[in-house]
Each structure stands twice: as C-alpha cells, then as structure tokens.
Write a protein that holds these residues in place. Structure first.
Motif, PDB file in Angstrom:
ATOM      1  N   MET A   1      -5.510   8.997 -30.049  1.00  0.00           N
ATOM      2  CA  MET A   1      -4.853   9.481 -31.267  1.00  0.00           C
ATOM      3  C   MET A   1      -3.683  10.404 -30.935  1.00  0.00           C
ATOM      4  O   MET A   1      -3.767  11.633 -31.047  1.00  0.00           O
ATOM      5  CB  MET A   1      -5.870  10.181 -32.167  1.00  0.00           C
TER       6      MET A   1
ATOM      7  N   HIS B   1     -10.923  12.530 -39.267  1.00  0.00           N
ATOM      8  CA  HIS B   1      -9.729  12.556 -38.422  1.00  0.00           C
ATOM      9  C   HIS B   1      -8.654  13.388 -39.107  1.00  0.00           C
ATOM     10  O   HIS B   1      -8.781  13.762 -40.276  1.00  0.00           O
ATOM     11  CB  HIS B   1      -9.198  11.138 -38.166  1.00  0.00           C
ATOM     12  N   SER B   2      -7.550  13.626 -38.395  1.00  0.00           N
ATOM     13  CA  SER B   2      -6.480  14.471 -38.917  1.00  0.00           C
ATOM     14  C   SER B   2      -5.214  14.199 -38.113  1.00  0.00           C
ATOM     15  O   SER B   2      -5.200  13.311 -37.253  1.00  0.00           O
ATOM     16  CB  SER B   2      -6.879  15.957 -38.782  1.00  0.00           C
TER      17      SER B   2
HETATM   18 CU   LIG Z   1      -9.351  11.907 -34.768  1.00  0.00          CU
END
Ligand SMILES: [Cu+2]
Length: 505
Positions: free
Chosen positions: A342, A289-290
C-alpha cells in the motif's frame, strides 16, 4: 500509530512476594517465606525451559482445557475485554482452575480485531463497535490468546489467562501447575510466539532464489516506469480503491497483497507546485485501511483516518512544494500495510524543470514473505530482514524488461524509497550523475556550482535515500550498452533491487 514505540505493548504486572513490601515478619513467617521463594524460583526456572513454554501454549493447545486433568468446579468466570490502540484491556486475567471462562470482547478500537485462544476458541473478527462472547472452556492451565489480524499480535495484541488455585492439579505434561508460576510462564511465552497468524515463524523459509525471481519477472509485464505526462489541469481528481488479492512471487509461492487500484505501487500522480488533488478513497478490502499523502499538509485526524470495508472518504490536498512524495496506508501496523503493497508516489516538479529525453520513476519497497498466499510475515518485518527488495513492486522486472534510451539522451530518474524499513543507495553502473536533486535541493547541478570554479566538473555516483525520502538524478549515457541501476547496498540488489537501462545507438 503512536509515536511511542512501546505504546500498546503488554506490561508485566507487578509481582510482590510476601515480606517484600516491608511488612515486619516473625521467624516462623520468615521460614515460610523462604519456602515460597524457593518454590517460586524453582518453578520459574522450569518456565523458561523452551519445552515447557511451548507445551503450555501452542504445541499442545488442547491440553490447556483438557477435562481429563481438571475437575470442573461448575463455576463460570466472566470477563469483559476492550481494545485501546493495539492492546487488549485488560491483557491478563486470573481464572480459578476448573472454572469455565467466558470472555466478552468489545471492540472499542478504530479497526477490526479478534481474540483467538491457543485452544482455538475465537471471537471472530469484530468491526469497531461490535462485541462477541467467547466460550473459552474449562481452564486447566495458563492459556495464551491474541489478535490474528496481520501484524496485530506483534504490535502487542496478546492476552493471557492465568490459571490460579488447586495446587494439586497436574497438567498433561506432568509439570506442577501450582498457582504462582503462571505470570512468569505467560510473560516468557510472548517472546517465543511465531508469526501474526499463530503459525510458526518462517524466517528461514520461503526466501526465493535470485534465479527464480529473475525467471518469474520474465513471465509478467513490467510496471510502467515512465513518469505520466503533465497535463494543464491544476485540479486533479482520482478515486483510489483498496483491494486485497493474491499474486505470484515465484512458481509455487504466492503472497497476499493490499493495493490502491490493484497495483503496487499504486497510481503515480504528477503535477505542478500549487496543484490541488482530490482523492476519494474507497475501501473494497476486508479490513481497515487508510491513506497518507506526504505531498500535502493537512491535519491527519479526518483524511488519514482508518475506514472500514465498504466505507469511503475524501482527501484533498494542495501541493505547495516540489518533490517525489510518498503516499501510503497509515493503518496500524503501518509496517505491514506498506510491506503488503500500500504505497505510491506523487511527483510535483520544481518550477522551471528542464525537459529531458526520458523521465522514469523507480520506487523501492521490501517484501517479507509469509506462507503461501499469506500477507507479509510480521515477525520478519519486525526483524527488518526482507526476503525480496523490488523496484516498482516486482524484483528484477527491469532486468527482464529493460528501460530504454539512446546514446546522448538525457535520462532523468525519479527515485523514492517507500521502505518500510530499508535504505537505498541508488547507483547507475557506467554513468555519473551530473545532476542530483534530493529532498528539495540540488546537491549537484550541471553547469552550476556554489563556489564559481567547478561548474560542469562535479558529479555524483549515488543518490542515497532513507525510507520516505526521494529525489531525482540525471545522466547522459555516452555509449551503447546495458546499464544496471541498483541499490548499491549489494545484498538488497541481489534480493531484487536491480534493473537495466538498455542504451542503443
Ligand atoms: Cu492498509
């Protein structure tokens, strides 16, 4: 993700029939070529029949390696496959019929991947830098493979094994499997596959009714829509923990969500122009993820990089400009990571923004429901057809738990569209906006005008936002009542982009 939308998609290998490369041919050779062409076209026609395509891949996966119809040669074909972006390299290999196949997947990508074949053989999930060898079995006919991580297959992480040779070998459905047909079959295959996880597409299932969504919203507390108050701090420090969990949609249907600090939207940050934000991103999830903050200007390379489970990074930005700025995961496929929850907002107030009686934040997002407990259906995401559209993460939650104001109060609503795909025509039924601020500029400002003649008499009915755009509206309800705030793209309102402001005397 790459700017080029075609990047990472598989490409058909060039096919040249004998004689088509300009080589001079004699009469006998020409006759032979004619036969080859006829055979090839006949087989190609068979290949586009859905029943054939289905039978060769998903529906009867084990037929592909059935030893009852294949005489093992005792030979082993070995292939090494690497990852480039969202592609396997190579993404197609030829294997002599009867050979056993071993594929070594080396994950040279920047996030987790696997390679699973239609017969169930799999590498297992590999972190960047890891590798594993898959015993695919004895190859009888063509066999498809793909990455099972959410959305990756749709991005182009597909792999084809083409069985060649042994024109007398019959597959279990009785269709001739002579070498030469396979390329067409493999390419046709891609468009007929279902969702990311190798399950059937669910585009006609799972969509909950409006009544069920409204009822479900009553059973859970609403996401707080009040804009968090400004502090005197000019340096802001936060830790954002990425987690993955399952939440209810309606009774009998849950979905996997990926979140910052456990909620979707993630935390709403609030500051002034010139403030600096220090974010520590911690990945407590199971995949890469980021985060990408639109509120700052930084070289994306380091702070926006994808981090592995268990890793963390520091992301610092200074908010030089006012706005309601989106943040979101930027790990591919971004559409899925955003659709799975997200996202969030950073509100940076314009200088000298007047105080108001109520400041609310409304963030629109879409949900594309997969099977129970699964993340977003990547095929639905790609088709841009959401099942649910939500304000602040849950459909109809402010109908179940209305926001509040009193007659004569000035209400400011900060509005952001995080998409990933749908637009927002934000309207509050029964009101007119006397102030509209959109993407850095006042479109309407109460008591002011640009022509010197219309001060106080202009207004607006909609704040229109494309994905990642934001702004705010202001209005003063004149009578007690129930004022719906909606996406005036009515089909999206009816999928949940709808709430209520309850105005009392
Ligand atoms: Cu992500």
């Amino acid at each position: 993700m790459p700017e080029d939308p075609d990047a990472g998609r598989p490409t058909s290998p060039p096919r040249t029939l004998p004689g088509q490369d300009g080589t001079p041919t004699g009469r006998a050779a020409a006759a032979a070529i004619g036969v080859v062409v006829v055979v090839t076209l006949t087989v190609a026609a068979l290949l586009v029949r859905p029943s054939f395509v289905t039978a060769s891949a998903d529906e009867q996966p084990h037929a592909a390696v059935s030893t009852s119809s294949v005489v093992p040669t005792g030979e082993v074909t070995r292939a090494e496959v690497t990852v480039d972006g969202m592609s396997f390299v190579p993404n197609i290999i030829e294997v002599p019929v009867g050979n056993a196949l071993q594929v070594t997947l080396v994950n040279t990508g920047d996030q987790r991947h696997d390679l699973e074949f239609a017969n169930g053989a799999t590498s297992g999930v590999l972190a960047p830098g890891e590798q594993a060898t898959v015993d695919v079995g004895v190859i009888g006919t063509d066999l498809a493979g793909w990455c099972t991580l959410p959305g990756h297959r749709q991005m182009g992480m597909v792999f084809d094994i083409v069985a060649v040779g042994s024109g007398t070998t019959a597959s279990t459905d009785g269709t001739d499997t002579a070498a030469g047909h396979s390329m067409d079959g493999s390419m046709t295959d891609h468009s007929t596959h279902g969702s990311a996880n190798g399950t059937a597409a669910t585009t006609d299932a799972n969509a909950p009714t409006m009544a069920a969504l409204v009822q479900a919203a009553k059973d859970i507390p609403a996401y707080p829509a009040e804009l968090p108050p400004l502090s005197n701090a000019t340096e802001h420090r936060y830790t954002f923990r990425v987690t993955e969990q399952v939440v209810g949609v309606v009774p009998g249907l849950t979905r996997a969500v990926w979140t910052y600090n456990g909620t979707s939207p993630g935390p709403i940050l609030h500051g002034r122009v010139g403030d600096t934000f220090h974010i520590t991103l911690v990945n407590d999830g199971t995949m890469g993820h980021s985060i990408d903050f639109h509120a700052g200007q930084v070289a994306p390379d380091e702070p926006m990089r994808t981090i592995e489970p268990g890793q963390s990074l520091e992301y610092t930005f200074t908010a030089a400009r006012s706005g309601i700025w989106m943040y979101h995961c930027s790990t591919m496929p971004m559409s899925s990571h955003i659709a799975n929850g997200m996202f969030g907002a950073v509100v940076i107030e314009p200088d000298d923004l007047p105080a108001v009686d109520h400041s609310y934040v409304v963030i629109q997002s879409e949900q594309y429901l997969g099977p129970d407990g699964e993340p977003a259906d990547a095929a639905k995401v790609a088709a841009l057809v959401p099942d649910v559209v939500a304000f602040n993460g849950t459909a109809f939650q402010y109908d179940a738990h209305p926001l509040a104001a009193r007659v004569g109060d000035r209400v400011r609503m900060w509005v952001l569209d995080v998409g990933p795909n749908s637009s927002l025509a934000f309207h509050v039924v029964g009101t007119q906006f006397d102030t509209v601020w959109s993407e850095g500029a006042y479109r309407v400002l109460r008591g002011a005008s640009t022509d010197g003649r219309t001060a106080g008499t202009t207004g607006a009915q909609v704040l229109s936002l494309l994905p990642a755009e934001g702004g705010f509206v202001e209005f003063v309800p004149l009578e007690a009542g129930h004022y719906a705030f909606v996406n005036h793209e009515m089909s999206l309102a009816e999928k949940g982009a709808h709430g209520q402001l309850a105005v009392s005397d």
